[in-house]
Design a protein around this motif. Sequence first.
Motif, mmCIF file in Angstrom:
data_model
loop_
_atom_site.group_PDB
_atom_site.id
_atom_site.type_symbol
_atom_site.label_atom_id
_atom_site.label_comp_id
_atom_site.label_asym_id
_atom_site.label_seq_id
_atom_site.Cartn_x
_atom_site.Cartn_y
_atom_site.Cartn_z
ATOM 1 N N VAL A 59 0.830 -1.209 0.000
ATOM 2 C CA VAL A 59 0.000 0.000 0.000
ATOM 3 C C VAL A 59 0.864 1.259 0.000
ATOM 4 N N ALA A 60 1.863 1.291 0.854
ATOM 5 C CA ALA A 60 2.738 2.463 0.933
ATOM 6 C C ALA A 60 3.462 2.681 -0.389
ATOM 7 N N HIS A 65 4.368 5.591 -5.370
ATOM 8 C CA HIS A 65 4.509 5.471 -6.826
ATOM 9 C C HIS A 65 3.391 6.244 -7.535
ATOM 10 N N GLY A 66 2.173 6.140 -7.010
ATOM 11 C CA GLY A 66 1.036 6.816 -7.633
ATOM 12 C C GLY A 66 1.182 8.322 -7.690
ATOM 13 N N VAL A 67 1.715 8.921 -6.636
ATOM 14 C CA VAL A 67 1.856 10.385 -6.618
ATOM 15 C C VAL A 67 3.151 10.860 -7.275
ATOM 16 N N SER A 68 4.080 9.953 -7.534
ATOM 17 C CA SER A 68 5.371 10.379 -8.094
ATOM 18 C C SER A 68 5.230 10.957 -9.502
ATOM 19 N N HIS A 69 4.213 10.554 -10.231
ATOM 20 C CA HIS A 69 4.018 11.036 -11.603
ATOM 21 C C HIS A 69 2.944 12.123 -11.679
ATOM 22 N N LEU A 70 2.552 12.641 -10.547
ATOM 23 C CA LEU A 70 1.480 13.629 -10.497
ATOM 24 C C LEU A 70 1.970 14.981 -11.005
#
Length: 172
Positions: A59-60, A65-70
Amino acid sequence: MRERVLDLVFLVGVLFKGIDGLLETIGGIALLFVTPGQVKSAAHAATSKELTEDPHDLVANLLVHGVSHLHTGSQMFIAAYLVLHGVVKLAIVVALLVGSRRVYPWAMAALGVFVVFQVYELVTAPSVGVVVLTILDVVIIWLTWREWRRNRELRKTWRGTVDWIFRRHVTS
């Protein structure tokens, strides 16, 4: 017995859709007022202790990873999607609570549109979160169809299920 369990699952699903809709709406609105850098910092702050203890925490790692490309464009799209998705869910839940059976086809259609979009997202950018959300939406659509087909309002299902639970509990 099976029918009562499905009624209970439907009611719990509606409750969770309402809570999920509220959280999505609040989260989407919050995303409108923060920068991508602030989101990344918050994600790192929220996960740093867990990743120190367990560098492989699923989850962490997914969150980081999900926010790294934001970036601003994607963040605005996500915010708009969350607000729209959340408001639609809240409207469906409120209409079901008010007792209008006419909302069932609209609820199924609205969730169906979101499922189509989520399937597209799964094809273009697979993610565990979207898989779970899609499965839950499909189950809720099926349970809503079941209620609509049975010609019942949410209040009637609620009363019958509560009576069944307490009758089972008292006789046990």
